[in-house]
Design an enzyme around this catalytic site. Structure first.
Site, short mmCIF file in Angstrom:
data_model
loop_
_atom_site.label_atom_id
_atom_site.label_comp_id
_atom_site.label_asym_id
_atom_site.label_seq_id
_atom_site.Cartn_x
_atom_site.Cartn_y
_atom_site.Cartn_z
N THR A 139 1.09 4.38 1.94
CA THR A 139 0.58 4.74 3.26
C THR A 139 1.03 6.11 3.74
OG1 THR A 139 2.43 3.58 4.33
CG2 THR A 139 0.38 2.33 3.98
N ALA A 145 0.83 -1.20 0.00
CA ALA A 145 0.00 0.00 0.00
C ALA A 145 0.86 1.25 0.00
CB ALA A 145 -0.92 0.02 1.23
N TYR A 181 -5.67 9.76 0.58
CA TYR A 181 -5.33 8.39 0.97
C TYR A 181 -6.61 7.57 1.17
CZ TYR A 181 -4.03 4.57 4.13
OH TYR A 181 -3.89 3.35 4.73
#
Length: 287
Positions: free
Chosen positions: A64, A62, A127
């Protein structure tokens, strides 16, 4: 014996998942653990090749960097949405079961009770939007998938709020910590073990919340860290999020409900204080 693929294997959760697999008796030869340098999940062909031959895929890869995503949303979307779509599509093609790791940031954080697994998504940040898109892609492409949302992670490797507070406790007489963000501090080893339970017990596919039981504020969490370190928790002073402005908005309320565990009669994660007490020695001294 199932063969496992763990993407993003060098992250906090990826590392603890490898430990949990080893402790559960899965041989090293049955675990493939590529790091970001080994496998770029935005490359659909590379993902297809990597997934082939595996029975269970855990997507820990991911983007992040929550604050950086506000000005690099395309990069976050590429990994968290397109990458997730690539992994899900490859699992569908090969028949592998997928565990996709997601986040509390898919919610607005304006609730006054724990978010249910089927609560509407309303991300506030870039995000969060990228992770919400990843969830939708997984649901669209792979029917044999568990989407596992977690939050407020800390572990024995990598940066975390818990590690930062423990470090600052040694150099600051007092700490001002926000008391208007509530969530569930969650140990990555607990999440790793929960993922194993989902797979080993053939839990129903769908959305699961892998967070500790109970809730606290970041102020309350820091006081508990001080207490466990044998320090005076009154050195921690409450403040508001306005005192620490950040590019990306944080959900003020990140408490996730755990009905799926209860309905499936599978043990949920432990209470947050219990896990913090067990984990803290490794978090502050990962060697």
């Amino acid at each position: 014996m199932a063969r496992w693929l763990v993407t993003g294997a060098a992250g906090m959760l990826g590392l603890d998942l490898q430990v949990a697999l080893a402790l559960s008796g899965v041989p090293d030869k049955d675990v493939t653990a590529p790091t970001r340098a080994d496998l770029d999940i935005t490359d659909a062909d590379a993902v297809r090749d990597a997934v082939r031959g595996h029975d269970v895929v855990v997507n820990c890869a991911a983007y992040t960097a929550v604050d950086e995503a506000e000005t690099h949303e395309a990069q976050a979307f590429a990994v968290n949405a397109i990458g997730a779509s690539n992994v899900a599509a490859a699992c569908r093609e090969t028949g592998a079961r997928l565990v996709h790791v997601s986040t509390d940031y898919v919610f607005a954080g304006d609730a006054d009770e724990p978010y249910a697994e089927d609560a509407p998504l309303a991300p506030l940040s870039a995000y969060g939007r990228s992770k919400a898109a990843g969830e939708w892609a997984v649901q669209a492409h792979c029917s044999r998938a568990w989407t596992v949302r977690t939050a407020w992670l800390y572990g024995g490797s990598g940066p975390s709020f818990v590690r930062t507070m423990a470090r600052l406790a040694q150099s600051h007489e007092t700490l001002s910590v926000v008391d208007d963000q509530r969530g569930q501090p969650t140990w990555t080893m607990d999440v790793a073990e929960a993922i194993l339970r989902l797979v080993e017990q053939d839990a129903p596919f769908g959305i699961w919340h892998a967070t500790s039981r109970g809730e606290t504020s970041k102020y309350g969490l820091t006081r508990e860290v001080f207490t466990l370190l044998g320090l005076d928790p009154d050195r921690v002073k409450p403040t508001t999020s306005d005192a620490f402005p950040l590019p990306a908005p944080r959900p003020a309320y990140s408490v996730l409900g755990h009905d799926a565990w209860r309905m499936a009669r599978i043990a949920p994660l432990p209470e947050w204080r219990e896990s913090l007490a067990r984990a803290l020695p490794d978090v502050i001294d990962p060697s």
